[in-house]
Write a protein that holds these residues in place. Structure first.
Motif, short mmCIF file in Angstrom:
data_model
loop_
_atom_site.label_atom_id
_atom_site.label_comp_id
_atom_site.label_asym_id
_atom_site.label_seq_id
_atom_site.Cartn_x
_atom_site.Cartn_y
_atom_site.Cartn_z
N LEU A 57 1.34 -0.73 -0.38
CA LEU A 57 -0.31 -0.32 0.16
C LEU A 57 1.07 1.12 -0.11
N PHE A 58 1.86 1.31 0.99
CA PHE A 58 3.05 2.54 0.70
C PHE A 58 3.62 2.12 -0.94
N ARG A 59 3.70 1.71 -0.93
CA ARG A 59 4.42 1.73 -2.46
C ARG A 59 3.35 2.16 -3.62
N GLU A 60 1.81 1.50 -3.52
CA GLU A 60 0.70 2.41 -4.17
C GLU A 60 1.02 3.76 -3.94
N THR A 61 0.65 3.89 -2.44
CA THR A 61 0.57 5.22 -2.53
C THR A 61 1.98 6.00 -3.02
N TYR A 62 2.86 5.62 -3.48
CA TYR A 62 4.01 6.36 -3.97
C TYR A 62 4.97 5.19 -4.94
N PRO A 63 4.46 5.20 -6.20
CA PRO A 63 4.77 4.48 -6.50
C PRO A 63 6.12 5.24 -7.58
N ILE A 64 7.36 4.65 -8.30
CA ILE A 64 8.59 5.38 -8.36
C ILE A 64 8.42 6.19 -9.08
N GLY A 65 8.55 7.20 -9.59
CA GLY A 65 7.82 7.83 -11.60
C GLY A 65 7.03 8.69 -10.54
N GLY A 66 6.12 8.54 -9.99
CA GLY A 66 5.03 9.20 -9.27
C GLY A 66 5.65 10.38 -9.05
N SER A 67 4.09 11.25 -8.92
CA SER A 67 4.29 12.83 -8.38
C SER A 67 3.33 13.33 -7.63
N LEU A 68 4.12 14.16 -6.21
CA LEU A 68 2.77 15.36 -5.74
C LEU A 68 3.73 16.07 -5.41
N VAL A 69 2.77 17.01 -4.63
CA VAL A 69 3.67 18.34 -3.79
C VAL A 69 3.52 18.69 -2.25
N LEU A 70 4.59 18.85 -2.70
CA LEU A 70 5.07 18.78 -1.24
C LEU A 70 5.34 20.49 -0.96
N ASN A 71 4.83 21.04 0.60
CA ASN A 71 5.19 22.51 0.28
C ASN A 71 6.67 22.44 1.70
N LEU A 72 7.99 23.10 1.18
CA LEU A 72 8.91 23.27 1.56
C LEU A 72 9.69 24.40 1.48
N VAL A 73 10.35 25.01 1.97
CA VAL A 73 11.13 25.92 2.12
C VAL A 73 12.03 26.59 0.87
N ASP A 74 11.43 27.94 0.66
CA ASP A 74 12.09 28.34 -0.92
C ASP A 74 13.53 29.24 -1.00
N ALA A 75 14.24 29.00 -1.97
CA ALA A 75 15.69 29.30 -1.11
C ALA A 75 15.39 30.98 -0.81
N GLY A 109 13.21 31.39 1.68
CA GLY A 109 13.43 31.66 3.31
C GLY A 109 11.36 30.78 3.24
N ALA A 110 10.63 31.27 2.48
CA ALA A 110 9.19 31.40 2.46
C ALA A 110 8.91 29.78 2.10
N TRP A 111 7.53 29.58 2.72
CA TRP A 111 7.32 28.45 2.44
C TRP A 111 6.35 28.38 0.92
N ALA A 112 6.49 27.25 0.23
CA ALA A 112 5.97 27.37 -1.15
C ALA A 112 5.79 25.98 -1.72
N GLU A 113 4.61 25.78 -2.34
CA GLU A 113 4.78 24.30 -3.07
C GLU A 113 5.44 23.84 -3.92
N HIS A 114 5.96 22.63 -3.91
CA HIS A 114 6.55 22.21 -5.18
C HIS A 114 6.48 20.87 -5.40
N GLU A 115 6.32 20.67 -6.93
CA GLU A 115 6.04 19.70 -7.40
C GLU A 115 7.45 18.20 -7.29
N VAL A 116 6.91 17.95 -6.79
CA VAL A 116 8.36 16.56 -6.52
C VAL A 116 7.87 14.99 -7.10
N PHE A 152 13.05 11.54 -3.24
CA PHE A 152 12.53 12.34 -4.57
C PHE A 152 14.00 12.71 -5.41
N ARG A 153 13.46 12.64 -6.83
CA ARG A 153 14.28 12.71 -7.88
C ARG A 153 14.95 14.13 -7.78
N GLU A 154 14.44 14.89 -7.08
CA GLU A 154 14.88 16.23 -7.15
C GLU A 154 16.60 15.73 -6.95
#
Length: 211
Positions: free
Chosen positions: A68-86, A88-95, A119-121
């Motif tokens: 179920l974990f691997r089905e939720t996060y398949p290799i090659g699949g994408s999702l959006v994380l809330n990360l700190v950018d360059a 220092g502000a929080w922003a959504e990024h596709e990974v 993540f590939r990035e």
């Protein structure tokens, strides 16, 4: 005669208990294999500048939850994380999921594991990296690059090495590394350097050898 009857009743009760244990064990196993709901939770963590998703502890034998974990996060699949950018502000990024790691989380008598999505990035951005350690064969440093892992002594002589494709690890009370041919080394968890264990989990293959 009464004694014989008592013994038979006692033995019969014991058999019924054993049958019940087997029955409920089989039923529980079937439920696990057919599960459609996740029993684990996931939280976002970060090491250095690299985010990853880590599951809560799982029973090492519960293959369905790992599926179920691997089905939720398949290799090659994408999702959006809330990360700190360059800035220092929080922003959504596709990974994009590049690999799933398995690690030892808890010990005897019931081994439990953790699953991690990377993540590939950030793939191979950690290399080269060198960590001080204390271990067998007078090892004082462990060096990681895109090819694999090299362990050296205090004279900078290489005493052990393995490519990532062959690297086996077990991260219990200490860390054990294998090269796939039977040659192993072990060292203490390095104080102040949690990235070493995380990189071994990310690029290596778990082989539980602690208990």
């Amino acid at each position: 005669m009464d004694d014989d009857l008592g013994i038979l009743i006692f033995l019969g009760a014991g058999v019924l208990v054993l049958i019940g244990i087997v029955f409920f064990g089989v039923l529980s196993s079937r439920r696990k294999k057919a599960a459609t709901q996740r029993t684990f939770t996931v939280r976002q963590q970060i090491i250095g500048e690299q985010p990853f998703l880590a599951s809560s502890d799982l029973d090492a034998s519960d293959r369905r939850q790992e599926e179920l974990f691997r089905e939720t996060y398949p290799i090659g699949g994408s999702l959006v994380l809330n990360l700190v950018d360059a800035e220092g502000a929080w922003a959504e990024h596709e990974v994009h999921v590049s690999r799933i790691g398995r690690s030892l989380r808890a010990g005897w008598p019931q081994a439990r594991i953790g699953l991690t999505a990377y993540f590939r990035e950030w793939e191979n951005t950690e290399f080269p990296a060198v960590f001080p350690v204390k271990g067998t064969d007078r090892i004082t440093t462990v060096e990681l690059d895109e090819g694999g892992v090299t362990a050296s002594d205090d004279r900078n002589a290489v005493v052990w090495s393995a490519q990532w494709s062959a690297l086996l690890f077990s991260n219990g009370s200490d860390i054990v590394l294998g090269d796939g041919t039977g040659k192993t080394i072990r060292f203490d968890h390095p104080d102040g350097h949690p990235a070493l264990e995380e990189l071994l989990i990310k690029y290596g293959t778990l082989k539980q050898t602690h208990f």
